[in-house]
Design a protein around this motif. Structure first.
Motif, PDB file in Angstrom:
ATOM      1  N   ASN A  99      -0.575   0.025   1.577  1.00 42.71           N
ATOM      2  CA  ASN A  99      -1.118   0.048   0.222  1.00 42.71           C
ATOM      3  C   ASN A  99      -0.203   0.863  -0.658  1.00 42.71           C
ATOM      4  OD1 ASN A  99      -3.190  -1.429   1.178  1.00 42.71           O
ATOM      5  ND2 ASN A  99      -4.737   0.153   1.006  1.00 42.71           N
TER       6      ASN A  99
ATOM      7  N   TYR B  35      -1.386  -8.279  -5.301  1.00 41.00           N
ATOM      8  CA  TYR B  35      -1.025  -7.330  -6.342  1.00 41.00           C
ATOM      9  C   TYR B  35      -1.072  -8.038  -7.687  1.00 41.00           C
ATOM     10  CZ  TYR B  35       0.742  -3.663  -3.222  1.00 41.00           C
ATOM     11  OH  TYR B  35       0.846  -2.669  -2.287  1.00 41.00           O
ATOM     12  N   LYS B  44      -0.086  -3.305  -9.511  1.00 41.46           N
ATOM     13  CA  LYS B  44      -1.213  -2.562  -8.967  1.00 41.46           C
ATOM     14  C   LYS B  44      -1.862  -3.372  -7.859  1.00 41.46           C
ATOM     15  CE  LYS B  44      -4.973   0.333 -10.622  1.00 41.46           C
ATOM     16  NZ  LYS B  44      -5.752   0.753 -11.806  1.00 41.46           N
ATOM     17  N   ASN B  57      -9.575  -2.631  -4.137  1.00 44.84           N
ATOM     18  CA  ASN B  57      -9.358  -1.622  -5.159  1.00 44.84           C
ATOM     19  C   ASN B  57     -10.588  -1.598  -6.061  1.00 44.84           C
ATOM     20  OD1 ASN B  57      -8.624  -0.378  -7.652  1.00 44.84           O
ATOM     21  ND2 ASN B  57      -6.474  -0.611  -7.093  1.00 44.84           N
ATOM     22  N   GLU B  58     -11.156  -0.437  -6.232  1.00 44.16           N
ATOM     23  CA  GLU B  58     -12.437  -0.337  -6.933  1.00 44.16           C
ATOM     24  C   GLU B  58     -12.357  -0.763  -8.394  1.00 44.16           C
ATOM     25  OE1 GLU B  58     -13.290   3.765  -6.397  1.00 44.16           O
ATOM     26  OE2 GLU B  58     -11.869   4.440  -7.906  1.00 44.16           O
TER      27      GLU B  58
END
Lengths: 112, 117
Positions: A99, B35, B44, B57-58
């Motif tokens: 990640n 991403y 991100k 990813n929150e």
């Protein structure tokens, strides 16, 4: 907070000039640091990683834990180096595998 | 012999539609990722997934959902598309780190440029 900062959005140099793309990170621990490169119309690809301690396409990067930096350097820039460069951080092995946390990228433009 | 391939390369659609982006890797990797690269080129992570664990990813809206029919595929499904979803979406993969002292680098696809009108 985990963060990767690349202060320069754009870096323009002339062919043959030295180039340094700055990268600073914020992480409570010992992360792994990477540089990824994205040439025009190509996929993002790994350029180098700090654990390898190798030179790729003339580029080197040294991890400075005291300054929390991983700047990318090349003594003589070439036109084909023009690309988008991303510094990235990964938690140490055993953490969230793969990640990556990316910086916002620096566009390197090498002029003839 | 493309390692990580995404389809389509370009996707133009209207707000409110539902669309999917496909990703396939032939590297035998165990973990795949999505991403998002926004208009400012900021990358991100959205998801990471292997056959055991999905990490989200929150900040990713629940309109986005990854679907993995098998280890070599991780598709991205997006419901009720919004203008702000316009971006380039990159799929990536990496092998497991079991037995390795370090994290493996990622192998990226060419990206899918999504434009929502």
């Amino acid at each position: 907070a985990q963060r990767v900062t690349q202060p320069e959005k754009l870096l323009s140099v002339f062919k043959g000039a030295p180039v340094e793309l700055k990268c600073n990170y914020s992480y409570s621990g010992s992360p792994e640091l990477f540089w990824y490169v994205q040439y025009s119309r190509q996929r993002l690809q790994l350029l180098l990683r700090h654990i390898s301690r190798e030179s790729i396409k003339g580029f080197t990067a040294d991890l400075n834990k005291g300054e929390t930096s991983f700047h990318l350097k090349k003594p003589f820039a070439q036109e084909e180096d023009s690309a988008m460069y991303y510094c990235a951080l990964s938690p140490p092995h055993g953490g969230s595998q793969g990640n990556l946390i990316f910086g916002k990228g620096t566009k390197l433009s090498v002029k003839p | 012999d493309t390692a990580v391939s995404q389809t389509p390369k370009y996707l133009v659609t209207q707000m409110g539609n539902d669309k999917s982006i496909k990703c396939e890797q032939n590297l035998g990797h165990d973990t795949m990722y999505w991403y998002k690269q926004d208009s400012k080129k900021f990358l991100k992570i959205m998801f990471s997934y292997n056959n055991k664990e999905l990490i989200i990813n929150e900040t990713v809206p629940n309109r986005f959902s990854p679907k993995s029919p098998d280890k070599a595929h991780l598709n991205l499904h997006i419901n009720s598309l919004e203008l702000g979803d316009s971006a380039v979406y990159f799929c990536a993969s990496s092998p497991n780190n079991v037995g390795s002292q370090h994290n493996s680098p990622l192998h990226f696809g060419n990206g899918t440029r999504l434009t929502v009108t």
